[in-house]
Design a protein around this motif. Structure first.
Motif, PDB file in Angstrom:
ATOM      1  N   ASN A   1      96.773 103.849 -68.915  1.00 38.86           N
ATOM      2  CA  ASN A   1      96.043 104.584 -69.960  1.00 38.86           C
ATOM      3  C   ASN A   1      95.534 103.647 -71.042  1.00 38.86           C
ATOM      4  O   ASN A   1      94.387 103.767 -71.501  1.00 38.86           O
ATOM      5  CB  ASN A   1      96.952 105.643 -70.588  1.00 38.86           C
ATOM      6  CG  ASN A   1      96.903 106.969 -69.836  1.00 38.86           C
ATOM      7  OD1 ASN A   1      95.933 107.268 -69.156  1.00 38.86           O
ATOM      8  ND2 ASN A   1      97.964 107.744 -69.962  1.00 38.86           N
ATOM      9  N   ASP A   2      96.394 102.726 -71.479  1.00 37.41           N
ATOM     10  CA  ASP A   2      96.002 101.824 -72.561  1.00 37.41           C
ATOM     11  C   ASP A   2      94.907 100.861 -72.129  1.00 37.41           C
ATOM     12  O   ASP A   2      94.036 100.493 -72.933  1.00 37.41           O
ATOM     13  CB  ASP A   2      97.225 101.018 -73.046  1.00 37.41           C
ATOM     14  CG  ASP A   2      98.257 101.894 -73.738  1.00 37.41           C
ATOM     15  OD1 ASP A   2      97.890 103.037 -74.124  1.00 37.41           O
ATOM     16  OD2 ASP A   2      99.414 101.451 -73.870  1.00 37.41           O
ATOM     17  N   THR A   3      94.918 100.449 -70.867  1.00 36.01           N
ATOM     18  CA  THR A   3      93.952  99.451 -70.377  1.00 36.01           C
ATOM     19  C   THR A   3      92.619 100.087 -69.993  1.00 36.01           C
ATOM     20  O   THR A   3      91.553  99.593 -70.357  1.00 36.01           O
ATOM     21  CB  THR A   3      94.528  98.707 -69.165  1.00 36.01           C
ATOM     22  OG1 THR A   3      95.775  98.109 -69.519  1.00 36.01           O
ATOM     23  CG2 THR A   3      93.564  97.627 -68.680  1.00 36.01           C
ATOM     24  N   PHE A   4      92.680 101.184 -69.259  1.00 34.07           N
ATOM     25  CA  PHE A   4      91.454 101.760 -68.684  1.00 34.07           C
ATOM     26  C   PHE A   4      91.027 103.076 -69.348  1.00 34.07           C
ATOM     27  O   PHE A   4      89.932 103.568 -69.079  1.00 34.07           O
ATOM     28  CB  PHE A   4      91.649 102.011 -67.182  1.00 34.07           C
ATOM     29  CG  PHE A   4      91.953 100.765 -66.408  1.00 34.07           C
ATOM     30  CD1 PHE A   4      90.941  99.872 -66.088  1.00 34.07           C
ATOM     31  CD2 PHE A   4      93.255 100.478 -66.014  1.00 34.07           C
ATOM     32  CE1 PHE A   4      91.217  98.715 -65.346  1.00 34.07           C
ATOM     33  CE2 PHE A   4      93.539  99.328 -65.286  1.00 34.07           C
ATOM     34  CZ  PHE A   4      92.518  98.441 -64.959  1.00 34.07           C
ATOM     35  N   GLY A   5      91.889 103.640 -70.178  1.00 30.08           N
ATOM     36  CA  GLY A   5      91.558 104.889 -70.856  1.00 30.08           C
ATOM     37  C   GLY A   5      92.185 106.109 -70.166  1.00 30.08           C
ATOM     38  O   GLY A   5      92.630 106.043 -69.009  1.00 30.08           O
ATOM     39  N   HIS A   6      92.193 107.215 -70.908  1.00 30.72           N
ATOM     40  CA  HIS A   6      92.846 108.417 -70.396  1.00 30.72           C
ATOM     41  C   HIS A   6      92.106 109.037 -69.212  1.00 30.72           C
ATOM     42  O   HIS A   6      92.730 109.684 -68.357  1.00 30.72           O
ATOM     43  CB  HIS A   6      92.998 109.454 -71.518  1.00 30.72           C
ATOM     44  CG  HIS A   6      94.034 109.072 -72.529  1.00 30.72           C
ATOM     45  ND1 HIS A   6      95.376 109.194 -72.298  1.00 30.72           N
ATOM     46  CD2 HIS A   6      93.918 108.526 -73.768  1.00 30.72           C
ATOM     47  CE1 HIS A   6      96.063 108.765 -73.353  1.00 30.72           C
ATOM     48  NE2 HIS A   6      95.192 108.354 -74.268  1.00 30.72           N
TER      49      HIS A   6
ATOM     50  N   ILE B   1      93.676 102.271 -56.421  1.00 38.46           N
ATOM     51  CA  ILE B   1      92.926 103.487 -56.748  1.00 38.46           C
ATOM     52  C   ILE B   1      91.634 103.068 -57.434  1.00 38.46           C
ATOM     53  O   ILE B   1      91.653 102.345 -58.438  1.00 38.46           O
ATOM     54  CB  ILE B   1      93.742 104.410 -57.671  1.00 38.46           C
ATOM     55  CG1 ILE B   1      95.010 104.877 -56.934  1.00 38.46           C
ATOM     56  CG2 ILE B   1      92.907 105.604 -58.134  1.00 38.46           C
ATOM     57  CD1 ILE B   1      95.987 105.627 -57.820  1.00 38.46           C
ATOM     58  N   LEU B   2      90.514 103.492 -56.864  1.00 41.24           N
ATOM     59  CA  LEU B   2      89.220 103.117 -57.410  1.00 41.24           C
ATOM     60  C   LEU B   2      88.844 104.062 -58.538  1.00 41.24           C
ATOM     61  O   LEU B   2      88.865 105.286 -58.387  1.00 41.24           O
ATOM     62  CB  LEU B   2      88.148 103.165 -56.317  1.00 41.24           C
ATOM     63  CG  LEU B   2      88.328 102.201 -55.150  1.00 41.24           C
ATOM     64  CD1 LEU B   2      87.225 102.402 -54.105  1.00 41.24           C
ATOM     65  CD2 LEU B   2      88.316 100.749 -55.638  1.00 41.24           C
ATOM     66  N   PHE B   3      88.478 103.458 -59.674  1.00 35.26           N
ATOM     67  CA  PHE B   3      87.969 104.250 -60.798  1.00 35.26           C
ATOM     68  C   PHE B   3      86.774 103.507 -61.372  1.00 35.26           C
ATOM     69  O   PHE B   3      86.919 102.432 -61.948  1.00 35.26           O
ATOM     70  CB  PHE B   3      89.044 104.450 -61.859  1.00 35.26           C
ATOM     71  CG  PHE B   3      88.551 105.185 -63.077  1.00 35.26           C
ATOM     72  CD1 PHE B   3      88.278 106.541 -63.019  1.00 35.26           C
ATOM     73  CD2 PHE B   3      88.312 104.488 -64.269  1.00 35.26           C
ATOM     74  CE1 PHE B   3      87.810 107.221 -64.133  1.00 35.26           C
ATOM     75  CE2 PHE B   3      87.829 105.168 -65.387  1.00 35.26           C
ATOM     76  CZ  PHE B   3      87.578 106.531 -65.323  1.00 35.26           C
ATOM     77  N   ARG B   4      85.608 104.105 -61.159  1.00 33.34           N
ATOM     78  CA  ARG B   4      84.360 103.461 -61.565  1.00 33.34           C
ATOM     79  C   ARG B   4      84.320 102.061 -60.960  1.00 33.34           C
ATOM     80  O   ARG B   4      84.359 101.924 -59.737  1.00 33.34           O
ATOM     81  CB  ARG B   4      84.222 103.488 -63.078  1.00 33.34           C
ATOM     82  CG  ARG B   4      84.117 104.919 -63.632  1.00 33.34           C
ATOM     83  CD  ARG B   4      84.098 104.985 -65.139  1.00 33.34           C
ATOM     84  NE  ARG B   4      84.012 106.390 -65.562  1.00 33.34           N
ATOM     85  CZ  ARG B   4      84.214 106.810 -66.783  1.00 33.34           C
ATOM     86  NH1 ARG B   4      84.494 105.935 -67.758  1.00 33.34           N
ATOM     87  NH2 ARG B   4      84.114 108.096 -67.087  1.00 33.34           N
TER      88      ARG B   4
ATOM     89  N   GLN C   1      95.899  99.359 -59.773  1.00 38.75           N
ATOM     90  CA  GLN C   1      97.100  99.266 -58.956  1.00 38.75           C
ATOM     91  C   GLN C   1      98.199 100.098 -59.609  1.00 38.75           C
ATOM     92  O   GLN C   1      98.491  99.953 -60.793  1.00 38.75           O
ATOM     93  CB  GLN C   1      97.557  97.819 -58.835  1.00 38.75           C
ATOM     94  CG  GLN C   1      98.530  97.571 -57.703  1.00 38.75           C
ATOM     95  CD  GLN C   1      97.860  97.693 -56.329  1.00 38.75           C
ATOM     96  OE1 GLN C   1      96.765  97.194 -56.115  1.00 38.75           O
ATOM     97  NE2 GLN C   1      98.529  98.400 -55.414  1.00 38.75           N
ATOM     98  N   ALA C   2      98.777 101.012 -58.834  1.00 38.10           N
ATOM     99  CA  ALA C   2      99.869 101.848 -59.331  1.00 38.10           C
ATOM    100  C   ALA C   2     100.974 101.880 -58.291  1.00 38.10           C
ATOM    101  O   ALA C   2     100.703 101.915 -57.082  1.00 38.10           O
ATOM    102  CB  ALA C   2      99.372 103.261 -59.630  1.00 38.10           C
ATOM    103  N   THR C   3     102.213 101.859 -58.771  1.00 39.58           N
ATOM    104  CA  THR C   3     103.350 101.953 -57.865  1.00 39.58           C
ATOM    105  C   THR C   3     104.195 103.156 -58.239  1.00 39.58           C
ATOM    106  O   THR C   3     103.985 103.792 -59.263  1.00 39.58           O
ATOM    107  CB  THR C   3     104.202 100.662 -57.913  1.00 39.58           C
ATOM    108  OG1 THR C   3     104.635 100.448 -59.261  1.00 39.58           O
ATOM    109  CG2 THR C   3     103.384  99.465 -57.437  1.00 39.58           C
ATOM    110  N   LEU C   4     105.203 103.418 -57.400  1.00 44.53           N
ATOM    111  CA  LEU C   4     105.974 104.653 -57.545  1.00 44.53           C
ATOM    112  C   LEU C   4     107.465 104.350 -57.490  1.00 44.53           C
ATOM    113  O   LEU C   4     107.927 103.598 -56.625  1.00 44.53           O
ATOM    114  CB  LEU C   4     105.599 105.620 -56.410  1.00 44.53           C
ATOM    115  CG  LEU C   4     106.174 107.025 -56.477  1.00 44.53           C
ATOM    116  CD1 LEU C   4     105.546 107.796 -57.638  1.00 44.53           C
ATOM    117  CD2 LEU C   4     105.903 107.762 -55.154  1.00 44.53           C
ATOM    118  N   SER C   5     108.229 104.930 -58.408  1.00 46.12           N
ATOM    119  CA  SER C   5     109.694 104.882 -58.367  1.00 46.12           C
ATOM    120  C   SER C   5     110.211 106.281 -58.068  1.00 46.12           C
ATOM    121  O   SER C   5     109.702 107.270 -58.614  1.00 46.12           O
ATOM    122  CB  SER C   5     110.262 104.402 -59.707  1.00 46.12           C
ATOM    123  OG  SER C   5     109.903 103.053 -59.942  1.00 46.12           O
ATOM    124  N   ILE C   6     111.238 106.341 -57.198  1.00 43.19           N
ATOM    125  CA  ILE C   6     111.740 107.637 -56.734  1.00 43.19           C
ATOM    126  C   ILE C   6     113.257 107.672 -56.862  1.00 43.19           C
ATOM    127  O   ILE C   6     113.951 106.727 -56.457  1.00 43.19           O
ATOM    128  CB  ILE C   6     111.360 107.887 -55.257  1.00 43.19           C
ATOM    129  CG1 ILE C   6     109.859 107.756 -55.044  1.00 43.19           C
ATOM    130  CG2 ILE C   6     111.861 109.260 -54.797  1.00 43.19           C
ATOM    131  CD1 ILE C   6     109.441 107.852 -53.573  1.00 43.19           C
TER     132      ILE C   6
END
Length: 456
Positions: A337-342, A404-407, A412-417
């Motif tokens: 959010n901080d880098t690419f916006g909400h 994940i492509l945005f514009r 890059q996003a990862t997941l913790s479970i």
């Protein structure tokens, strides 16, 4: 006032729905052996005469306006010689070279409920005559028949007007009106069915409504109609889908009422008022969707999660059915959010939800709890529970590993479970939730982009 005349060879043209006044006049003339007879009610006049009609018409016109007031004591006025009645001697067509010498006038009995204008039946002659008791009786009887004919004519006209009004209501109503018999066969359908279902009324008359009801609604609709036809219900309502002529399904509401024979009281069919509720059903469906789904991702929301988890715990308590609860966080979501916006953050959440849905099975429930927190409830078979849970955790982590492509950006996003299993990690909702949260915390401490079990 206009006068209709008839000789022995012609018939007056009368208004539609009215008795044949000229025919009644001919009967009076022949029955009483009179040269002239006339019958009038307001502007409606009939005449029968032995001449060309000129004299008879003039007398009839004079009688219409010049008779003395009715005698309440007697509906019949008889003058054997009009010279004895000075009031009549002044009437046009009665005084003169050719004059009426005999006159009998009867006020035709018509029930007050009919609200008809007064009606008179008269027979007359150019010479004085006796009028015996038998002739009086015949004239009175004929007057009774004339009154009954007028009453029947009035009732028929009233029925015609009512039918016209009812047909106007049925055929201009936005609701579709249906009349059917006790076998469910439709006998009448109003024209608005064209807009409702695309059929002409004639295409549906003679068939049962249930023939085009959606298979999922057929049982309930059939049960309602059976109760109506059996007399167990006087009225009923049903929401069903029926097949449009082009093949799609239309939601409609039918209000059905049992009808009865007015003479015997026996049930003889039904009347239904049917309306389109497609927009209402779509609105209800949308509200139900909003009440149970997250508006951003389309996943089930917290309300569904609470209900579904409670159901899973109840099954585990009652039947020993095992299940796994996955609590999941997207790693570094604040940084995204901080880098690419909400807007980018929202795009990541939507894509994560899409990937979760693609990875899970039909019986699994994926939920967005809020923010970047997700959950998954997975029902387990006793034989391969551990393998099933481990495989699913790996599949979810792999699904999030792809960029994940945005514009113009690749995010890059990862997941913790964190994973809790029932019954070993608890057999109530709070215990299971707490166990899964502890496991998620352990996964984050373990370096993120991984999973942990609560009991390991």
């Amino acid at each position: 006032m206009p006068v209709s005349s008839a000789t022995s060879s012609d018939t007056s043209a009368l208004a539609a729905g009215s008795p044949d006044f000229a025919a009644l006049c001919r009967i009076a003339r022949d029955l009483l052996d009179m040269p002239f007879a006339c019958l009038w009610q307001g502007d409606h006049v009939g005449l029968a005469g032995s001449d060309d009609g000129t004299f008879g018409r003039s007398v009839a016109a004079a009688l219409q306006t010049g008779l003395p007031p009715d005698d309440p004591a007697s509906p019949l006025l008889v003058l054997g010689d009009t010279r004895d009645g000075p009031a009549l001697a002044k009437l046009s067509g009665i005084a003169g070279e050719e004059r009426v010498r005999f006159l009998a006038v009867l006020k035709v009995p018509v029930p007050a409920a009919c609200h008809l204008e007064p009606c008179r039946l008269a027979v007359f002659d150019t010479r004085p005559r006796d009028f015996d008791a038998d002739q009086r009786r015949r004239l009175l009887d004929l007057g009774t028949l004339a009154g009954q004919a007028l009453q029947l004519s009035w009732q028929a006209e009233l029925a015609r007007l009512q039918e016209t009004e009812f047909r106007l209501l049925a055929e201009t109503s936005t609701d579709t009106i249906v009349r059917g018999n006790l076998e469910g066969i439709r006998l009448y359908i109003s024209p608005s069915v064209r807009a409702l279902l695309g059929y002409e009324p004639e295409e549906l008359i003679g068939h049962r409504a249930i023939d085009i009801v959606h298979p999922d609604d057929r049982e309930s609709f059939g049960a309602l109609m059976a109760e109506i036809r059996a007399g167990k219900l006087e009225t009923g309502a049903s929401e069903v889908r029926q097949r449009h002529k082009d093949g799609h399904w239309v939601w409609m509401e039918a209000s059905v009422r049992l009808t009865h024979d007015p003479a015997t009281g026996a049930a003889n069919g039904y009347v239904a008022s049917v309306r389109d509720i497609q927009r209402r059903k779509q609105a209800e469906s949308h509200l139900e969707y909003l009440a149970s789904h997250d508006t951003l991702t389309g996943l089930a929301n917290r309300a569904v999660f609470d209900r579904r988890l409670a159901e899973a715990v109840l099954q585990a308590q009652r039947d020993g059915r095992r299940f796994a609860l996955f609590c999941m966080d997207i790693d570094g979501f604040k940084r995204i959010n901080d880098t690419f916006g909400h807007q980018a953050g929202d795009a990541v959440l939507r894509e994560a939800a899409r990937r979760f849905q693609a990875a899970i099975g039909d019986d699994d429930t994926a939920v967005r709890l809020g923010g970047d927190e997700f959950a998954l409830i997975r029902m387990l078979d006793n034989t391969d529970a551990a393998v099933s849970v481990t495989t699913m955790a790996g599949r979810l982590i792999d699904a999030m590993a792809r960029p994940i492509l945005f514009r113009a950006h690749e995010i890059q996003a990862t997941l913790s479970i964190g994973i809790a299993l029932a019954p070993q990690d608890g057999l109530d909702v709070d215990q299971i939730l707490s166990a899964a949260d502890r496991a998620l915390y352990a996964a984050k401490l373990g370096g993120r982009n991984t999973y942990r079990f609560a009991s390991r």
